[in-house]
Design a protein around this motif. Structure first.
Motif, PDB file in Angstrom:
ATOM      1  N   GLU A 324      27.786   8.651  60.198  1.00 40.04           N
ATOM      2  CA  GLU A 324      27.776   9.491  59.180  1.00 40.04           C
ATOM      3  C   GLU A 324      26.054   9.484  58.982  1.00 40.04           C
ATOM      4  N   ILE A 325      25.861  10.811  58.101  1.00 39.72           N
ATOM      5  CA  ILE A 325      24.673  11.093  57.787  1.00 39.72           C
ATOM      6  C   ILE A 325      24.571  11.396  56.400  1.00 39.72           C
ATOM      7  N   ASP A 326      23.321  11.119  55.926  1.00 36.89           N
ATOM      8  CA  ASP A 326      22.792  11.844  54.628  1.00 36.89           C
ATOM      9  C   ASP A 326      21.589  12.188  54.592  1.00 36.89           C
ATOM     10  N   GLY A 327      20.846  12.647  53.310  1.00 32.92           N
ATOM     11  CA  GLY A 327      19.555  12.696  53.416  1.00 32.92           C
ATOM     12  C   GLY A 327      19.460  13.984  52.555  1.00 32.92           C
ATOM     13  N   TRP A 328      18.048  14.625  52.801  1.00 35.62           N
ATOM     14  CA  TRP A 328      17.643  15.728  51.974  1.00 35.62           C
ATOM     15  C   TRP A 328      17.336  16.851  52.623  1.00 35.62           C
ATOM     16  N   ARG A 329      17.360  18.087  51.929  1.00 33.62           N
ATOM     17  CA  ARG A 329      16.959  19.269  52.717  1.00 33.62           C
ATOM     18  C   ARG A 329      16.097  19.925  51.545  1.00 33.62           C
ATOM     19  N   PHE A 330      14.992  19.875  52.078  1.00 32.60           N
ATOM     20  CA  PHE A 330      13.784  20.273  51.088  1.00 32.60           C
ATOM     21  C   PHE A 330      13.586  21.857  51.318  1.00 32.60           C
TER      22      PHE A 330
END
Ligand code: 3EB
Length: 330
Positions: A324-330
């Motif tokens: 699974e992948i999560d995170g931020w896209r700035f």
């Protein structure tokens, strides 16, 4: 996944999102920097400042050794403290809040989730930063138990009970991942702000709150992503190889990872964002089996060159899901 060059512009009049970065540094140094809202360490070996409410040790091991720390930073003066079992920090209209519950003190998994969410809800009612944009949940032995007795499903029941009507206006983006650090420990932390964000769904995936009964009595309450108030960042929920509501590519970690990356691209498109991730987009990849870590790392190096990805050892909330992948896209 192509590299992008566009940067997201801050909408005038709204607060710039906290910066989220990984860094090889001492937590103490990071906590001393002006504007540090939170510092995260990963794994049992992470040493920080247990007296500082902004320091949080995530109960998941990183495959990177030594692991970097994660920093949340804003351009404002920071206050911090404790409120009952909740530790918090705030500044510039942003709020970090975290709680850890020992399930033995709460009558088990469901009780612990209810207690954690009720405590966070009560704390939030004392604050002006009421809009919860993003939540992380780290749950011991998440897949233990069969069918409705599976611990993740008990967690979903307890979370909904503790929340009551707190998210009646819409769910935040979220992550729920299993750890094996301590079999009684539930960790929950969140980022909230004064202004509302915009929940984003993925057209390739059934919205989680509409999952059919087979996935549990209580549908998981989360949005696939949250566009931050100033539209300068997208907070991306835990994203796996779920298409519609079904898990895909059972037993094939590489195919699951490719499907996950397709889901991430669909999410960016759905948020009306330029395609691709870059050096400013910190992600985490949670890998169930340590034996898959190298493979996942190689694929991500190739597909997301230059993107900071923290590779974590964690269990996805459905047994058949391997990554699974999560995170931020700035
Ligand atoms: C899924 O797509 C994977 O229960 O808060 C991902 C992110 C998942 C958040 C949660 C669950 C949660 O259904 C599982």
């Amino acid at each position: 996944m192509v590299q992008r060059s566009e940067n997201l512009q801050v909408q005038p009049g709204l607060p710039r999102s906290p910066r989220v970065t990984y860094r090889m540094a001492d937590p103490g140094t990071a906590l001393d920097e002006p504007g540090t809202l939170a510092v995260f360490g990963f794994g049992a070996g992470a040493r920080g400042h247990d007296g500082d409410p902004r320091w949080f040790r995530v109960a998941l091991e990183s495959f990177d050794a030594p692991a970097p720390i994660e920093l949340w930073q804003v351009d404002a003066e920071i206050s911090y403290g404790h409120h009952d079992a909740v530790r918090w920090s705030s500044g510039g209209g942003w709020l970090f809040a975290a709680i850890e519950v020992d399930e033995r003190d709460a009558g088990g998994m469901e009780g612990a989730a209810r207690q954690a969410y009720a405590a966070l809800r009560q704390f939030m009612s004392t604050r002006s930063e009421r809009c919860v944009l993003r939540i992380w949940n780290y749950i011991a032995n998440i897949n233990d138990g069969e069918d409705d007795a599976e611990r993740y499903k008990q967690f979903c029941d307890g979370r909904a009970a503790g929340l009551d009507d707190f998210f009646a206006e819409g769910f935040p983006a979220a992550t729920a991942i299993g750890h094996h650090h301590d079999k009684h420990l539930l960790q929950v932390y969140l980022l909230a702000g004064i202004d509302t964000g915009t929940a984003v769904e993925n057209p390739r995936q059934t919205s989680a709150w509409r999952y059919p009964r087979q996935y549990g009595r209580t549908s998981p309450g989360f949005a696939r992503a949250m566009l931050m108030p100033a539209q300068d960042a997208l907070a991306i929920s835990g994203t796996a190889a779920v298409v519609g509501h079904a898990s895909t590519h059972e037993g094939d970690v590489e195919a699951q990872l490719n499907e996950t990356l397709t889901n991430l691209e669909a999410l960016l498109a759905s948020a009306d964002m330029p395609a691709g991730f870059d050096t400013h987009s910190p992600l985490k990849a949670y890998v169930r089996h340590a034996t898959d870590a190298t493979r996942v790392w190689e694929i991500l190096q190739r597909r997301l060159p230059g993107v900071p990805v923290l590779l974590m050892h964690g269990d996805v909330c459905r047994r058949e899901l391997l990554v699974e992948i999560d995170g931020w896209r700035f």
